[in-house]
Design a protein around this motif. Sequence first.
Motif, short mmCIF file in Angstrom:
data_model
loop_
_atom_site.label_atom_id
_atom_site.label_comp_id
_atom_site.label_asym_id
_atom_site.label_seq_id
_atom_site.Cartn_x
_atom_site.Cartn_y
_atom_site.Cartn_z
N LEU A 93 0.81 -1.22 0.00
CA LEU A 93 0.00 0.00 0.00
C LEU A 93 0.84 1.27 0.00
N GLU B 176 -6.25 10.38 -4.64
CA GLU B 176 -7.65 10.30 -5.08
C GLU B 176 -7.79 10.35 -6.59
N GLN C 131 -8.95 7.37 -8.73
CA GLN C 131 -10.37 7.08 -8.93
C GLN C 131 -10.77 7.27 -10.40
N VAL D 270 -9.77 4.03 -12.06
CA VAL D 270 -10.62 2.94 -11.55
C VAL D 270 -12.02 3.03 -12.15
N ASP D 271 -12.61 4.22 -12.16
CA ASP D 271 -13.94 4.39 -12.74
C ASP D 271 -13.94 4.04 -14.23
N ARG E 120 -14.45 -6.05 -12.22
CA ARG E 120 -13.25 -5.66 -11.48
C ARG E 120 -13.66 -5.15 -10.12
N ASP E 121 -12.80 -5.36 -9.13
CA ASP E 121 -13.05 -4.90 -7.77
C ASP E 121 -12.46 -3.50 -7.60
N PRO E 122 -13.31 -2.47 -7.50
CA PRO E 122 -12.79 -1.11 -7.40
C PRO E 122 -11.93 -0.89 -6.15
N GLU E 123 -12.25 -1.57 -5.06
CA GLU E 123 -11.45 -1.40 -3.84
C GLU E 123 -10.03 -1.92 -4.05
N GLN E 124 -9.91 -3.05 -4.74
CA GLN E 124 -8.58 -3.61 -5.02
C GLN E 124 -7.81 -2.69 -5.96
N MET F 51 -8.09 0.51 -6.28
CA MET F 51 -7.67 1.73 -5.58
C MET F 51 -6.45 1.48 -4.70
N LYS F 52 -6.15 0.23 -4.39
CA LYS F 52 -4.98 -0.10 -3.56
C LYS F 52 -3.68 -0.03 -4.36
#
Length: 181
Positions: A23, A58, A61, A64-65, A75-79, A81-82
Amino acid sequence: MNTNHLFVAEAIRNRRTVKRFKLEPVPESLILELLDIAVWAPNHKLREPWRFALFVEEGKQVVVDAIIANAMKKRDPEQLMKIPAFLTVMIEEDSRQKELEEDMLAAGTLIQNFQLAAWERGIGVTWLTEPFTYQPGFRADVGVKPTEKLIGLLQIGYPETVPPAQPRTAAKHKLTIVRSS
């Protein structure tokens, strides 16, 4: 005796595509330093055809979006964003085929330089050219101009794990030697 070739060969053989990152953010100044090394890639007539966009904090994002909206598989947006940083590498589309191909090859060489320089500093890179990166919506969402070609989306970070080397075919199995006409 010059042993620099040993360091280059070792860096090429040891570099890996990293898919799991810590991270910990990579300092923007370090990414810029690595880009300043990478721009020494050979490029025809010193056109330096590339342009970059770095997405951190940020700002990730945005990428990711764009991935979520354009990827064919979920896709996992939380993953996503990491991932510590995303970098896009673009070139200006040239209507002349020769120049376009030269510029694409130069940008690919720049990306390889970036990967090797990053690896030397303990930073991993994944070079994505997945189907979503060709979608007009993705390209527009991440700021690729209509007159540009996206050469790659790079994921950048300190490796959480380093994958093992994958076997390569020896060059002799793909080499044709011509000794006479």
